[in-house]
Write a protein that holds these residues in place. Structure first.
Motif, mmCIF file in Angstrom:
data_model
loop_
_atom_site.group_PDB
_atom_site.id
_atom_site.type_symbol
_atom_site.label_atom_id
_atom_site.label_comp_id
_atom_site.label_asym_id
_atom_site.label_seq_id
_atom_site.Cartn_x
_atom_site.Cartn_y
_atom_site.Cartn_z
ATOM 1 N N ASP A 1 15.308 16.991 12.962
ATOM 2 C CA ASP A 1 15.552 15.749 13.704
ATOM 3 C C ASP A 1 16.153 16.005 15.081
ATOM 4 N N ASP A 2 16.804 17.159 15.221
ATOM 5 C CA ASP A 2 17.370 17.482 16.535
ATOM 6 C C ASP A 2 16.294 17.730 17.580
ATOM 7 N N LEU A 3 15.045 17.872 17.122
ATOM 8 C CA LEU A 3 13.951 18.060 18.075
ATOM 9 C C LEU A 3 13.586 16.766 18.792
ATOM 10 N N LEU A 4 13.815 15.643 18.146
ATOM 11 C CA LEU A 4 13.299 14.364 18.662
ATOM 12 C C LEU A 4 13.724 14.076 20.099
ATOM 13 N N PRO A 5 15.008 14.218 20.448
ATOM 14 C CA PRO A 5 15.398 13.869 21.827
ATOM 15 C C PRO A 5 14.988 14.891 22.881
ATOM 16 N N LEU A 6 14.335 15.969 22.460
ATOM 17 C CA LEU A 6 13.991 17.010 23.435
ATOM 18 C C LEU A 6 12.662 16.742 24.132
ATOM 19 N N PHE A 7 11.900 15.777 23.599
ATOM 20 C CA PHE A 7 10.553 15.528 24.106
ATOM 21 C C PHE A 7 10.430 14.119 24.691
ATOM 22 N N THR A 8 9.601 13.985 25.718
ATOM 23 C CA THR A 8 9.260 12.650 26.209
ATOM 24 C C THR A 8 8.397 11.945 25.160
ATOM 25 N N GLU A 9 8.306 10.635 25.280
ATOM 26 C CA GLU A 9 7.541 9.848 24.298
ATOM 27 C C GLU A 9 6.080 10.268 24.230
ATOM 28 N N ASP A 10 5.541 10.691 25.370
ATOM 29 C CA ASP A 10 4.119 11.072 25.406
ATOM 30 C C ASP A 10 3.932 12.590 25.446
ATOM 31 N N ALA A 11 4.938 13.311 25.016
ATOM 32 C CA ALA A 11 4.850 14.777 25.048
ATOM 33 C C ALA A 11 3.742 15.273 24.126
ATOM 34 N N VAL A 12 3.126 16.389 24.508
ATOM 35 C CA VAL A 12 2.093 17.021 23.692
ATOM 36 C C VAL A 12 2.407 18.505 23.572
ATOM 37 N N CYS A 13 2.326 19.009 22.341
ATOM 38 C CA CYS A 13 2.499 20.438 22.104
ATOM 39 C C CYS A 13 1.179 21.040 21.661
ATOM 40 N N ASP A 14 0.932 22.253 22.084
ATOM 41 C CA ASP A 14 -0.285 22.958 21.691
ATOM 42 C C ASP A 14 0.136 24.217 20.937
ATOM 43 N N TYR A 15 0.009 24.165 19.600
ATOM 44 C CA TYR A 15 0.374 25.307 18.772
ATOM 45 C C TYR A 15 -0.870 26.045 18.264
ATOM 46 N N GLY A 16 -1.969 25.920 18.988
ATOM 47 C CA GLY A 16 -3.189 26.624 18.601
ATOM 48 C C GLY A 16 -3.727 26.079 17.302
ATOM 49 N N SER A 17 -4.036 26.982 16.374
ATOM 50 C CA SER A 17 -4.697 26.558 15.137
ATOM 51 C C SER A 17 -3.784 25.701 14.263
ATOM 52 N N GLY B 1 -2.200 23.097 15.316
ATOM 53 C CA GLY B 1 -2.364 21.710 15.710
ATOM 54 C C GLY B 1 -1.786 21.412 17.078
ATOM 55 N N SER B 2 -2.035 20.191 17.533
ATOM 56 C CA SER B 2 -1.577 19.736 18.848
ATOM 57 C C SER B 2 -0.954 18.359 18.722
ATOM 58 N N PRO B 3 0.225 18.285 18.136
ATOM 59 C CA PRO B 3 0.846 16.985 17.894
ATOM 60 C C PRO B 3 1.275 16.304 19.195
ATOM 61 N N LYS B 4 1.313 14.987 19.135
ATOM 62 C CA LYS B 4 1.658 14.169 20.307
ATOM 63 C C LYS B 4 2.803 13.240 19.957
ATOM 64 N N GLY B 5 3.834 13.258 20.771
ATOM 65 C CA GLY B 5 4.994 12.406 20.556
ATOM 66 C C GLY B 5 6.047 13.124 19.735
ATOM 67 N N PRO B 6 7.322 12.764 19.954
ATOM 68 C CA PRO B 6 8.422 13.503 19.305
ATOM 69 C C PRO B 6 8.314 13.541 17.783
ATOM 70 N N SER B 7 7.940 12.427 17.149
ATOM 71 C CA SER B 7 7.901 12.417 15.685
ATOM 72 C C SER B 7 6.814 13.329 15.142
ATOM 73 N N ALA B 8 5.638 13.248 15.724
ATOM 74 C CA ALA B 8 4.541 14.096 15.244
ATOM 75 C C ALA B 8 4.847 15.569 15.487
ATOM 76 N N ILE B 9 5.492 15.858 16.604
ATOM 77 C CA ILE B 9 5.847 17.246 16.905
ATOM 78 C C ILE B 9 6.859 17.764 15.887
ATOM 79 N N ALA B 10 7.903 16.974 15.650
ATOM 80 C CA ALA B 10 8.926 17.404 14.691
ATOM 81 C C ALA B 10 8.340 17.526 13.288
ATOM 82 N N ASP B 11 7.424 16.611 12.928
ATOM 83 C CA ASP B 11 6.809 16.666 11.599
ATOM 84 C C ASP B 11 5.992 17.940 11.412
ATOM 85 N N LEU B 12 5.209 18.294 12.416
ATOM 86 C CA LEU B 12 4.374 19.485 12.274
ATOM 87 C C LEU B 12 5.242 20.740 12.138
ATOM 88 N N ILE B 13 6.278 20.818 12.939
ATOM 89 C CA ILE B 13 7.163 21.985 12.862
ATOM 90 C C ILE B 13 7.847 22.031 11.491
#
Lengths: 148, 148, 148
Positions: free
Chosen positions: B31-47, B49-61
């Motif tokens: 949950d500490d990841l959530l405030p580190l990203f903008t609402e429309d942030a996108v991460c690219d972790y290769g195979s 996945g490429s989650p979008k938004g703080p919740s999806a990013i934190a969930d994938l990790i």
């Protein structure tokens, strides 16, 4: 305050020079190494050689690393001592060398320290001397030796 | 002086953002990841996945790492280029993944680079995009793959 | 500007304290450790012990590492929180321990975190407490255990 703004700025620019070297070699953009060294710079890479001048330095690195599949020169913290237009810098590193076609072990780790002297020039800080002091290795040194 | 106080301060705050990410995931405080990203942030972790938004990013990790016994995402030096309220940042890392119950090799090393864009917000610097570029691996990738 | 010059200077001096510790132990200059600690400093090295005071701390490190052929304590980024004359500091590290005479595996990696409290003294920042929190190990722990 112990450190003034000039010293702090110098230390950050020196960190930028250190990272520019790592990124140039790991991305195989060997020409990007040329502006990082003074004309009379000397590097000491131990048994690999002691090239002098930006072209000879870039050439030796190119020859040593060109056939590797990947390298990473990760830099830890540095000790940076700025004295006017000169600086003594020591930086711990772990470097990894990967050669997929190597039999058996495909990697070669080097743990060590870059021991640098740098000078301030009109184009920013540059390496005057750079020496790689190896502290430990792990894996197969032939990963590098076969790469020529 | 080459770097002004604002730039120096920005660079240190950006380093704080980088370490906050590593500590959040290695301590499994996802949950500490959530405030580190903008609402429309996108991460690219290769195979992975490429989650979008703080919740999806934190969930994938969370999903990827939850069943590992330990991880460490050690960050080396960064290249930080600040341009007003935006910044381009590249950071070398070595990450280690441990799974005690794995047969054979129990670890999986990844050497790579985080390639980030960040923006200044009223709540400080945040990740806008984050991409993990792998440079090498060592050990058993199944340490991660079996962790779901 | 978020960080003032005093805070920025403090953070850089704290980084210097961190590197001074690593270089002292890896170069086996154990006496260089003495001025890095307050008189009542306590270190927590887990099962290796919890020495108190600069002499006891340096002695324990000396005893633990003296017969190793090489060590490297590479420091990644730190989280540094300065509050007046005190600071809380967390620093990721990868340490390597080499013992050429060891049978089989000759190395022992530790990945972990230094969790420090520091205080400002008339002689600069010093360690008040230092704790090594292990996150993972790789190789043969006997490399260290046999070194006494």
């Amino acid at each position: 305050v112990a450190l003034d703004l000039q010293t702090i700025s110098d230390r950050m620019e020196i960190e930028d020079l250190l990272t520019a070297y790592s990124i140039a070699i790991d991305s195989k953009q060997f020409d990007d190494l040329l502006p990082l060294f003074t004309e009379d710079a000397v590097c000491d890479y131990g048994s690999l050689g002691s090239p002098k001048g930006p072209s000879a330095i870039a050439d030796l690195i190119h020859t040593t690393l060109k056939s590797l599949d990947a390298t990473q020169h990760l830099l830890g913290k540095s000790v940076i001592v700025v004295d006017g237009d000169a600086a003594d810098v020591r930086t711990y590193l772990i470097s990894q060398h990967i050669r997929d076609a190597a039999p058996g072990e495909k990697h070669y780790f080097i743990g060590g320290e870059y021991i640098d002297t740098m000078v301030r020039t009109p184009d920013g800080w540059k390496f005057q001397t750079r020496r790689l002091s190896r502290m430990w290795t792990q894996g197969d040194r032939a990963v590098i030796q076969r790469s020529t």
